[in-house]
Design a protein around this motif. Sequence first.
Motif, mmCIF file in Angstrom:
data_model
loop_
_atom_site.group_PDB
_atom_site.id
_atom_site.type_symbol
_atom_site.label_atom_id
_atom_site.label_comp_id
_atom_site.label_asym_id
_atom_site.label_seq_id
_atom_site.Cartn_x
_atom_site.Cartn_y
_atom_site.Cartn_z
ATOM 1 N N SER A 86 2.423 31.438 -4.179
ATOM 2 C CA SER A 86 1.739 32.711 -3.975
ATOM 3 C C SER A 86 2.194 33.803 -4.936
ATOM 4 O O SER A 86 1.659 34.906 -4.889
ATOM 5 N N PHE A 87 3.157 33.518 -5.806
ATOM 6 C CA PHE A 87 3.658 34.575 -6.691
ATOM 7 C C PHE A 87 3.327 34.272 -8.154
ATOM 8 O O PHE A 87 3.439 33.133 -8.608
ATOM 9 N N ASP A 88 2.963 35.324 -8.887
ATOM 10 C CA ASP A 88 2.708 35.173 -10.325
ATOM 11 C C ASP A 88 4.031 35.058 -11.077
ATOM 12 O O ASP A 88 4.114 34.361 -12.079
ATOM 13 N N GLN A 144 0.397 42.280 -10.387
ATOM 14 C CA GLN A 144 0.764 40.914 -10.034
ATOM 15 C C GLN A 144 1.603 40.897 -8.764
ATOM 16 O O GLN A 144 2.163 41.912 -8.367
ATOM 17 N N ARG A 145 1.688 39.692 -8.193
ATOM 18 C CA ARG A 145 2.584 39.494 -7.042
ATOM 19 C C ARG A 145 3.894 38.940 -7.571
ATOM 20 O O ARG A 145 3.913 37.912 -8.255
ATOM 21 N N HIS A 172 2.662 46.853 -9.247
ATOM 22 C CA HIS A 172 2.748 45.469 -8.780
ATOM 23 C C HIS A 172 3.117 45.414 -7.293
ATOM 24 O O HIS A 172 3.660 46.377 -6.733
ATOM 25 N N GLU A 173 2.823 44.239 -6.714
ATOM 26 C CA GLU A 173 3.131 44.011 -5.295
ATOM 27 C C GLU A 173 4.404 43.160 -5.274
ATOM 28 O O GLU A 173 4.358 41.990 -5.677
ATOM 29 N N VAL A 174 5.528 43.755 -4.872
ATOM 30 C CA VAL A 174 6.811 43.071 -5.060
ATOM 31 C C VAL A 174 7.501 42.814 -3.720
ATOM 32 O O VAL A 174 7.583 43.705 -2.867
ATOM 33 N N VAL A 175 7.967 41.563 -3.561
ATOM 34 C CA VAL A 175 8.792 41.216 -2.402
ATOM 35 C C VAL A 175 10.219 41.052 -2.915
ATOM 36 O O VAL A 175 10.463 40.270 -3.838
ATOM 37 N N THR A 219 7.998 44.971 -0.324
ATOM 38 C CA THR A 219 8.481 44.427 0.938
ATOM 39 C C THR A 219 9.919 44.019 0.685
ATOM 40 O O THR A 219 10.188 43.249 -0.243
#
Length: 312
Positions: free
Chosen positions: A157-159, A84-85, A105-108, A137
């Motif tokens: 844009s985030f889950d 997930q984002r 996961h893709e984490v900011v 990021t």
Amino acid sequence: MPTTTHWTAPPWLQALPDQLPSWVDERPQVPWNLVGLLRSWSQHPKSMDFLDPESPNFSWKALQTRMYQELLDGVVELSPTRPQRILDAACGVGRFLVPLVNDGHEVVGIDACRPSLEAAERHLVGLSQESGKGSATLIWGDVEELVVPYDLVPDESFDVVLAMELLCYLADPASVARSLAKRLRPGGCMVVSVEAWPGALLTDLHAAKTVGMERCLEERVLAVPLDRWVHPFDAQELASILQGAGLEVLSIRGTHYLPDGPMMDLIDPNRVGTPDYDNEVLRLEAALRQEPETAQLARAWLAVARAPETNP
Ligand SMILES: C[S@@+](CC[C@H](N)C(=O)[O-])C[C@H]1O[C@@H](n2cnc3c(N)ncnc32)[C@H](O)[C@@H]1O
């Protein structure tokens, strides 16, 4: 592990702690908390970097992280089987961000404290290349302004958006909650923890005495100048903020009755970190949460709220 860091903080953040912004008296929250944090980093870096197994706080904070994670189990889907984002607002040293990246996961992550972000970077480097396909990021910035490249945190844009131990330190928590909620995709979840009223008061009487008990009761502020400024929330206030951000509140539960909570004296800190003892603490936490009167004495609330499936 792919990690990109944006060291693009606003000038006032870059000048801390040597130069306090002129509005420190009107808006003490961010500067005081950050000045306190920066001082702790310069005086006790090992204690602050509690994800490092050598840190004296490693086991203590690991237990607290587990307390949060167990409350989220089954409520928020963060399974490695479905990457997930995730936006981690105020990611700190990365106690949620690093394992999430490790799980694929893709984490900011955004945080205003540079040494905390540097620690998060180090822990990301420590992840093995094979451990997952996640990415991170990191952004040095102020969540109240969110003056960051917009394409890094676009709307819807985030889950999942995490705001763990953040809103209670901010000048305008409602507007930050709205701004973070906008980043959720329809049906996405926001996970928030804040210091709780009255548990935080009972745990931090020094800050209550410093600010003056009357002001503390009137304004719900616990503060020590140039060290910390906290506005603990009662559960209803937290629910209103989340609803005001357009979210449906799924749960608000108390946590941290024992470690760093009002009943901390019940814990033997030398035994924390041994599996049997940690399980015992978790059982006692659950018992205190179960009992309606003691439930109200939590040091922190953990809330989960969901964005509508389709925008109204
Ligand atoms: C108690 S720590 C919690 C960190 C992390 N969420 C966790 O649970 O481990 C609070 C964090 O909020 C960050 N913070 C406070 N005010 C902020 C702001 N205005 N913008 C971004 N980060 C902020 C601090 O730098 C600090 O890392």
